[in-house]
Design a protein around this motif. Structure first.
Motif, PDB file in Angstrom:
ATOM      1  N   LEU A  32      18.011  41.118  72.067  1.00 48.63           N
ATOM      2  CA  LEU A  32      19.202  40.642  72.776  1.00 48.63           C
ATOM      3  C   LEU A  32      18.888  39.480  73.707  1.00 48.63           C
ATOM      4  CD1 LEU A  32      20.954  44.024  73.563  1.00 48.63           C
ATOM      5  CD2 LEU A  32      21.757  42.247  72.005  1.00 48.63           C
ATOM      6  N   SER A  33      17.780  39.558  74.414  1.00 46.62           N
ATOM      7  CA  SER A  33      17.415  38.508  75.360  1.00 46.62           C
ATOM      8  C   SER A  33      17.245  37.161  74.656  1.00 46.62           C
ATOM      9  CB  SER A  33      16.127  38.898  76.080  1.00 46.62           C
ATOM     10  OG  SER A  33      15.687  37.865  76.910  1.00 46.62           O
ATOM     11  N   VAL A  34      16.506  37.172  73.576  1.00 48.57           N
ATOM     12  CA  VAL A  34      16.287  35.940  72.810  1.00 48.57           C
ATOM     13  C   VAL A  34      17.593  35.469  72.176  1.00 48.57           C
ATOM     14  CG1 VAL A  34      15.116  34.967  70.786  1.00 48.57           C
ATOM     15  CG2 VAL A  34      13.850  36.400  72.404  1.00 48.57           C
ATOM     16  N   ALA A  35      18.334  36.398  71.568  1.00 47.86           N
ATOM     17  CA  ALA A  35      19.567  36.036  70.857  1.00 47.86           C
ATOM     18  C   ALA A  35      20.604  35.452  71.801  1.00 47.86           C
ATOM     19  CB  ALA A  35      20.138  37.244  70.133  1.00 47.86           C
ATOM     20  N   GLN A  36      20.800  36.061  72.942  1.00 44.95           N
ATOM     21  CA  GLN A  36      21.857  35.608  73.844  1.00 44.95           C
ATOM     22  C   GLN A  36      21.602  34.192  74.335  1.00 44.95           C
ATOM     23  OE1 GLN A  36      21.700  39.070  76.352  1.00 44.95           O
ATOM     24  NE2 GLN A  36      23.377  40.055  75.264  1.00 44.95           N
ATOM     25  N   GLY A  37      20.382  33.881  74.716  1.00 44.25           N
ATOM     26  CA  GLY A  37      20.075  32.523  75.172  1.00 44.25           C
ATOM     27  C   GLY A  37      20.177  31.498  74.057  1.00 44.25           C
ATOM     28  N   ALA A  38      19.553  31.796  72.932  1.00 44.35           N
ATOM     29  CA  ALA A  38      19.558  30.859  71.801  1.00 44.35           C
ATOM     30  C   ALA A  38      20.961  30.690  71.234  1.00 44.35           C
ATOM     31  CB  ALA A  38      18.597  31.351  70.721  1.00 44.35           C
ATOM     32  N   ASN A  39      21.711  31.772  71.163  1.00 40.79           N
ATOM     33  CA  ASN A  39      23.061  31.701  70.600  1.00 40.79           C
ATOM     34  C   ASN A  39      23.976  30.833  71.446  1.00 40.79           C
ATOM     35  OD1 ASN A  39      22.151  33.357  68.593  1.00 40.79           O
ATOM     36  ND2 ASN A  39      23.385  35.123  69.172  1.00 40.79           N
ATOM     37  N   ARG A  40      23.871  30.939  72.759  1.00 41.19           N
ATOM     38  CA  ARG A  40      24.683  30.067  73.624  1.00 41.19           C
ATOM     39  C   ARG A  40      24.389  28.604  73.337  1.00 41.19           C
ATOM     40  NH1 ARG A  40      24.248  34.249  77.280  1.00 41.19           N
ATOM     41  NH2 ARG A  40      22.242  33.586  78.088  1.00 41.19           N
ATOM     42  N   GLN A  41      23.120  28.267  73.180  1.00 36.35           N
ATOM     43  CA  GLN A  41      22.734  26.878  72.902  1.00 36.35           C
ATOM     44  C   GLN A  41      23.242  26.398  71.552  1.00 36.35           C
ATOM     45  OE1 GLN A  41      18.474  26.866  73.231  1.00 36.35           O
ATOM     46  NE2 GLN A  41      18.507  26.716  75.470  1.00 36.35           N
ATOM     47  N   ARG A  42      23.309  27.279  70.581  1.00 32.87           N
ATOM     48  CA  ARG A  42      23.686  26.904  69.215  1.00 32.87           C
ATOM     49  C   ARG A  42      25.161  27.136  68.895  1.00 32.87           C
ATOM     50  NH1 ARG A  42      18.524  29.867  67.971  1.00 32.87           N
ATOM     51  NH2 ARG A  42      16.974  28.219  67.822  1.00 32.87           N
ATOM     52  N   GLY A  43      25.926  27.652  69.863  1.00 32.91           N
ATOM     53  CA  GLY A  43      27.340  27.899  69.624  1.00 32.91           C
ATOM     54  C   GLY A  43      27.592  29.097  68.725  1.00 32.91           C
ATOM     55  N   ILE A  44      26.699  30.071  68.768  1.00 32.51           N
ATOM     56  CA  ILE A  44      26.827  31.273  67.951  1.00 32.51           C
ATOM     57  C   ILE A  44      27.405  32.391  68.804  1.00 32.51           C
ATOM     58  CG2 ILE A  44      25.570  33.046  66.658  1.00 32.51           C
ATOM     59  CD1 ILE A  44      23.469  30.859  66.016  1.00 32.51           C
ATOM     60  N   THR A  45      28.344  33.117  68.246  1.00 35.70           N
ATOM     61  CA  THR A  45      28.893  34.306  68.890  1.00 35.70           C
ATOM     62  C   THR A  45      28.733  35.474  67.936  1.00 35.70           C
ATOM     63  OG1 THR A  45      31.119  33.776  68.078  1.00 35.70           O
ATOM     64  CG2 THR A  45      30.553  33.019  70.298  1.00 35.70           C
ATOM     65  N   GLY A  46      28.880  36.700  68.481  1.00 38.68           N
ATOM     66  CA  GLY A  46      28.785  37.845  67.591  1.00 38.68           C
ATOM     67  C   GLY A  46      28.559  39.149  68.297  1.00 38.68           C
ATOM     68  N   VAL A  47      28.224  40.139  67.486  1.00 42.95           N
ATOM     69  CA  VAL A  47      27.990  41.500  67.977  1.00 42.95           C
ATOM     70  C   VAL A  47      26.871  42.131  67.156  1.00 42.95           C
ATOM     71  CG1 VAL A  47      29.832  42.466  66.517  1.00 42.95           C
ATOM     72  CG2 VAL A  47      29.064  43.734  68.513  1.00 42.95           C
ATOM     73  N   LEU A  48      26.007  42.862  67.862  1.00 41.90           N
ATOM     74  CA  LEU A  48      24.930  43.624  67.234  1.00 41.90           C
ATOM     75  C   LEU A  48      25.217  45.096  67.443  1.00 41.90           C
ATOM     76  CD1 LEU A  48      22.056  43.870  65.954  1.00 41.90           C
ATOM     77  CD2 LEU A  48      21.168  43.825  68.307  1.00 41.90           C
ATOM     78  N   CYS A  49      25.382  45.823  66.346  1.00 40.83           N
ATOM     79  CA  CYS A  49      25.507  47.279  66.396  1.00 40.83           C
ATOM     80  C   CYS A  49      24.161  47.828  65.956  1.00 40.83           C
ATOM     81  CB  CYS A  49      26.595  47.767  65.445  1.00 40.83           C
ATOM     82  SG  CYS A  49      28.232  47.145  65.832  1.00 40.83           S
ATOM     83  N   GLN A  50      23.612  48.704  66.778  1.00 45.00           N
ATOM     84  CA  GLN A  50      22.252  49.160  66.531  1.00 45.00           C
ATOM     85  C   GLN A  50      22.141  50.645  66.816  1.00 45.00           C
ATOM     86  OE1 GLN A  50      20.356  49.213  69.973  1.00 45.00           O
ATOM     87  NE2 GLN A  50      19.108  50.692  68.918  1.00 45.00           N
ATOM     88  N   GLY A  51      21.443  51.351  65.935  1.00 42.19           N
ATOM     89  CA  GLY A  51      21.184  52.765  66.138  1.00 42.19           C
ATOM     90  C   GLY A  51      20.986  53.478  64.819  1.00 42.19           C
ATOM     91  N   GLN A  52      20.462  54.685  64.898  1.00 41.51           N
ATOM     92  CA  GLN A  52      20.210  55.502  63.721  1.00 41.51           C
ATOM     93  C   GLN A  52      19.374  54.758  62.684  1.00 41.51           C
ATOM     94  OE1 GLN A  52      23.615  57.869  62.357  1.00 41.51           O
ATOM     95  NE2 GLN A  52      24.768  57.051  64.096  1.00 41.51           N
ATOM     96  N   GLY A  53      18.488  53.880  63.158  1.00 39.61           N
ATOM     97  CA  GLY A  53      17.607  53.139  62.264  1.00 39.61           C
ATOM     98  C   GLY A  53      18.234  51.942  61.591  1.00 39.61           C
ATOM     99  N   LEU A  54      19.483  51.607  61.963  1.00 35.97           N
ATOM    100  CA  LEU A  54      20.196  50.494  61.323  1.00 35.97           C
ATOM    101  C   LEU A  54      20.544  49.405  62.321  1.00 35.97           C
ATOM    102  CD1 LEU A  54      22.843  52.385  59.153  1.00 35.97           C
ATOM    103  CD2 LEU A  54      20.784  51.242  58.329  1.00 35.97           C
ATOM    104  N   TYR A  55      20.676  48.198  61.799  1.00 33.61           N
ATOM    105  CA  TYR A  55      21.291  47.089  62.506  1.00 33.61           C
ATOM    106  C   TYR A  55      22.474  46.637  61.668  1.00 33.61           C
ATOM    107  CZ  TYR A  55      16.950  46.583  65.187  1.00 33.61           C
ATOM    108  OH  TYR A  55      15.871  46.803  65.998  1.00 33.61           O
ATOM    109  N   LEU A  56      23.620  46.482  62.302  1.00 40.02           N
ATOM    110  CA  LEU A  56      24.783  45.817  61.708  1.00 40.02           C
ATOM    111  C   LEU A  56      25.061  44.648  62.635  1.00 40.02           C
ATOM    112  CD1 LEU A  56      27.169  48.828  61.012  1.00 40.02           C
ATOM    113  CD2 LEU A  56      26.077  47.405  59.297  1.00 40.02           C
ATOM    114  N   GLN A  57      25.082  43.447  62.098  1.00 39.22           N
ATOM    115  CA  GLN A  57      25.290  42.298  62.972  1.00 39.22           C
ATOM    116  C   GLN A  57      26.303  41.338  62.371  1.00 39.22           C
ATOM    117  OE1 GLN A  57      21.808  39.936  64.012  1.00 39.22           O
ATOM    118  NE2 GLN A  57      22.744  39.472  65.969  1.00 39.22           N
TER     119      GLN A  57
END
Length: 150
Positions: A32-57
């Motif tokens: 999250l730390s890396v994504a949030q900073g880099a995404n702001r710079q690149r104009g990327i938005t989104g959501v990360l769902c994480q748990g039970q061994g899965l990532y949905l992004q």
């Protein structure tokens, strides 16, 4: 400059992957730390769902930027079984205020238990998974950060 290149094509991408190793708070915080900073710079938005061994992004942004990011994700050693579920052109962002929102997928979450008791994102239709992510985002445990660059 060519008029086509001046016009930005926005896309929304949804993928699922399995975590390599445990999904610890430290690993998630690092992502999250890396994504949030880099995404702001690149104009990327989104959501990360994480748990039970899965990532949905879900990732939203300019098509070439999202394509490059997705290619990096497929090479990331913290993910395995990365599978693209949805890639669609959009006219408006769903997660415009989030450089990367975070939703925890808990086994005890009533949303998971009652509405999606046997949910398998690898076999479900992409739009079904996209709808579920939207529902989880609306009702889930989100981590708010500063507004994303639009």
């Amino acid at each position: 400059m060519d008029e086509t290149r001046q016009r930005m094509t926005l896309v929304r991408l949804l993928y699922v992957s399995r975590a390599v190793g445990p999904q610890t708070t430290a690993v998630t915080d690092s992502i999250l730390s890396v994504a949030q900073g880099a995404n702001r710079q690149r104009g990327i938005t989104g959501v990360l769902c994480q748990g039970q061994g899965l990532y949905l992004q879900v990732l939203e942004g300019e098509r070439s930027v999202i394509n490059r990011l997705y290619n990096r994700i497929t090479q990331d050693r913290r993910h395995q079984d990365v599978e693209l579920l949805v890639l669609e052109e959009i006219s408006q962002r769903r997660y415009a205020d989030w450089s990367m929102a975070h939703v925890i997928l808990s086994e005890d979450d009533p949303m998971i238990q009652l509405r999606h008791p046997e949910f398998d994102p690898y076999s479900a239709a992409g739009q079904t998974v996209m709808k579920m992510v939207g529902e989880l985002f609306a009702t889930g445990n989100r981590i708010r950060n500063t507004s994303a660059k639009r």
